[in-house]
Design a protein around this motif. Structure first.
Motif, PDB file in Angstrom:
ATOM      1  N   GLN A 209      35.201  30.836 -15.450  1.00 30.68           N
ATOM      2  CA  GLN A 209      35.409  30.644 -16.890  1.00 30.68           C
ATOM      3  C   GLN A 209      34.740  29.365 -17.386  1.00 30.68           C
ATOM      4  O   GLN A 209      34.200  29.328 -18.500  1.00 30.68           O
ATOM      5  CB  GLN A 209      36.908  30.602 -17.212  1.00 30.68           C
ATOM      6  N   TYR A 210      34.772  28.313 -16.583  1.00 29.61           N
ATOM      7  CA  TYR A 210      34.096  27.073 -16.993  1.00 29.61           C
ATOM      8  C   TYR A 210      32.589  27.284 -17.104  1.00 29.61           C
ATOM      9  O   TYR A 210      31.939  26.741 -18.011  1.00 29.61           O
ATOM     10  CB  TYR A 210      34.414  25.932 -16.027  1.00 29.61           C
ATOM     11  N   ALA A 211      32.010  28.071 -16.198  1.00 34.88           N
ATOM     12  CA  ALA A 211      30.581  28.361 -16.277  1.00 34.88           C
ATOM     13  C   ALA A 211      30.260  29.123 -17.562  1.00 34.88           C
ATOM     14  O   ALA A 211      29.275  28.820 -18.258  1.00 34.88           O
ATOM     15  CB  ALA A 211      30.141  29.159 -15.050  1.00 34.88           C
ATOM     16  N   THR A 212      31.104  30.098 -17.909  1.00 33.82           N
ATOM     17  CA  THR A 212      30.918  30.860 -19.147  1.00 33.82           C
ATOM     18  C   THR A 212      31.091  29.971 -20.366  1.00 33.82           C
ATOM     19  O   THR A 212      30.279  29.999 -21.306  1.00 33.82           O
ATOM     20  CB  THR A 212      31.930  32.021 -19.217  1.00 33.82           C
ATOM     21  N   CYS A 213      32.148  29.165 -20.356  1.00 33.25           N
ATOM     22  CA  CYS A 213      32.442  28.261 -21.472  1.00 33.25           C
ATOM     23  C   CYS A 213      31.300  27.277 -21.682  1.00 33.25           C
ATOM     24  O   CYS A 213      30.909  26.998 -22.833  1.00 33.25           O
ATOM     25  CB  CYS A 213      33.751  27.528 -21.199  1.00 33.25           C
ATOM     26  N   LEU A 214      30.746  26.770 -20.585  1.00 35.26           N
ATOM     27  CA  LEU A 214      29.658  25.801 -20.681  1.00 35.26           C
ATOM     28  C   LEU A 214      28.434  26.428 -21.347  1.00 35.26           C
ATOM     29  O   LEU A 214      27.784  25.798 -22.208  1.00 35.26           O
ATOM     30  CB  LEU A 214      29.300  25.290 -19.289  1.00 35.26           C
ATOM     31  N   GLN A 215      28.106  27.658 -20.979  1.00 36.73           N
ATOM     32  CA  GLN A 215      26.994  28.358 -21.611  1.00 36.73           C
ATOM     33  C   GLN A 215      27.197  28.475 -23.120  1.00 36.73           C
ATOM     34  O   GLN A 215      26.271  28.251 -23.910  1.00 36.73           O
ATOM     35  CB  GLN A 215      26.835  29.751 -21.012  1.00 36.73           C
ATOM     36  N   GLN A 216      28.421  28.820 -23.517  1.00 41.21           N
ATOM     37  CA  GLN A 216      28.725  28.975 -24.942  1.00 41.21           C
ATOM     38  C   GLN A 216      28.671  27.640 -25.680  1.00 41.21           C
ATOM     39  O   GLN A 216      28.172  27.559 -26.806  1.00 41.21           O
ATOM     40  CB  GLN A 216      30.105  29.614 -25.109  1.00 41.21           C
ATOM     41  N   LEU A 217      29.162  26.591 -25.041  1.00 38.87           N
ATOM     42  CA  LEU A 217      29.121  25.261 -25.669  1.00 38.87           C
ATOM     43  C   LEU A 217      27.688  24.820 -25.903  1.00 38.87           C
ATOM     44  O   LEU A 217      27.354  24.303 -26.985  1.00 38.87           O
ATOM     45  CB  LEU A 217      29.827  24.242 -24.758  1.00 38.87           C
ATOM     46  N   MET A 218      26.834  25.010 -24.911  1.00 40.38           N
ATOM     47  CA  MET A 218      25.442  24.581 -25.038  1.00 40.38           C
ATOM     48  C   MET A 218      24.726  25.392 -26.127  1.00 40.38           C
ATOM     49  O   MET A 218      23.915  24.871 -26.886  1.00 40.38           O
ATOM     50  CB  MET A 218      24.716  24.727 -23.708  1.00 40.38           C
ATOM     51  N   ALA A 219      25.053  26.687 -26.214  1.00 40.63           N
ATOM     52  CA  ALA A 219      24.451  27.541 -27.242  1.00 40.63           C
ATOM     53  C   ALA A 219      24.911  27.097 -28.644  1.00 40.63           C
ATOM     54  O   ALA A 219      24.122  27.062 -29.600  1.00 40.63           O
ATOM     55  CB  ALA A 219      24.817  28.997 -27.011  1.00 40.63           C
ATOM     56  N   ALA A 220      26.196  26.721 -28.745  1.00 45.53           N
ATOM     57  CA  ALA A 220      26.733  26.281 -30.030  1.00 45.53           C
ATOM     58  C   ALA A 220      26.094  24.975 -30.479  1.00 45.53           C
ATOM     59  O   ALA A 220      25.782  24.776 -31.662  1.00 45.53           O
ATOM     60  CB  ALA A 220      28.254  26.128 -29.951  1.00 45.53           C
ATOM     61  N   VAL A 221      25.863  24.066 -29.538  1.00 44.80           N
ATOM     62  CA  VAL A 221      25.244  22.776 -29.851  1.00 44.80           C
ATOM     63  C   VAL A 221      23.796  22.983 -30.320  1.00 44.80           C
ATOM     64  O   VAL A 221      23.331  22.378 -31.280  1.00 44.80           O
ATOM     65  CB  VAL A 221      25.289  21.818 -28.640  1.00 44.80           C
ATOM     66  N   ARG A 222      23.069  23.878 -29.608  1.00 41.19           N
ATOM     67  CA  ARG A 222      21.674  24.141 -29.984  1.00 41.19           C
ATOM     68  C   ARG A 222      21.574  24.786 -31.349  1.00 41.19           C
ATOM     69  O   ARG A 222      20.614  24.578 -32.092  1.00 41.19           O
ATOM     70  CB  ARG A 222      21.011  25.034 -28.935  1.00 41.19           C
ATOM     71  N   ALA A 223      22.576  25.605 -31.686  1.00 40.83           N
ATOM     72  CA  ALA A 223      22.563  26.278 -32.998  1.00 40.83           C
ATOM     73  C   ALA A 223      22.777  25.298 -34.147  1.00 40.83           C
ATOM     74  O   ALA A 223      22.374  25.554 -35.252  1.00 40.83           O
ATOM     75  CB  ALA A 223      23.632  27.375 -33.029  1.00 40.83           C
TER      76      ALA A 223
END
Length: 223
Positions: A209-223
């Protein structure tokens, strides 16, 4: 078996910059729901890249096809004696001794590139435990994301706890909406079956879940 848990990340509205006020408001919501502050917590994730003749991360296109392009190391706050390694492309999650990261460095097969810490406050709320925190690079205070854990003590079955988690998340969103903050928390389900994990929740599930969450956080920051 560990209690069932959801990880959620903060998704800011377009054009909105992350700030610590959102973290403070989220903590305030936990207290307004009756949560009692119960100390601090910290989970760390390290990005590893394979070592090549050109140095860490260099000329990765020349790596043998069976060598992973990246490895995630996860040190969970609730299991300080263990270390979890995730190969996302291969859909593998491995559990090892906490000294695993030191072994990696000595073998010089993979090199640590980025170290991120998830840290914040823990709240007890009836049968639930909430952990609300920020994501920051090691040794800096640069805010990379905001996330929370929701743990439900009575159940370890992911499916049996789903309806309760959904109900709690709805109440949480309604409470947070009163703050009129520029964004919202999102839960993205991990595909545990791809990693060979069962319905009974474990610490490996949390690492994934942390790996998934990290992907989403990085995508949100880039957006």
């Amino acid at each position: 078996m560990a209690p069932a848990k959801w990880l959620m990340h903060w998704h800011p509205n377009p054009g909105v910059t992350l700030n610590t006020q959102i973290l403070s408001e989220a903590c305030g919501c936990a207290e307004s729901l009756g949560g009692t502050k119960d100390g601090r917590w910290k989970t760390s994730i390290i990005f590893y890249r394979p070592m090549t003749r050109d140095g860490p991360g260099g000329a990765q296109q020349n790596l043998p096809p069976d060598v992973p392009r990246e490895l995630l190391g996860v040190a969970l706050h609730e299991r300080p004696g263990l270390y979890f390694s995730i190969l996302r492309n291969q859909r593998l999650v491995l559990q090892a001794d906490a000294a695993f990261s030191q072994v990696m460095e000595k073998l010089q097969s993979f090199k640590a590139r980025v170290n991120l810490n998830f840290e914040g406050f823990q709240y007890q709320l009836g049968d639930f435990c909430l952990r609300i925190g920020k994501c920051v690079p090691n040794n800096t205070e640069t805010l990379r994301g905001i996330m929370m854990e929701v743990e439900y003590y009575p159940l370890s079955s992911i499916e049996k706890s789903r309806a309760i988690m959904v109900d709690f998340f709805d109440i949480w969103q309604e409470t947070l909406a009163k703050k009129s903050l520029p964004g919202r928390f999102i839960h993205v389900e991990s595909n545990f079956a791809e990693y060979g994990l069962s319905d009974h929740y474990s610490f490996q599930h949390t690492a994934v879940q942390y790996a998934t969450c990290l992907q989403q956080l990085m995508a949100a920051v880039r957006a």
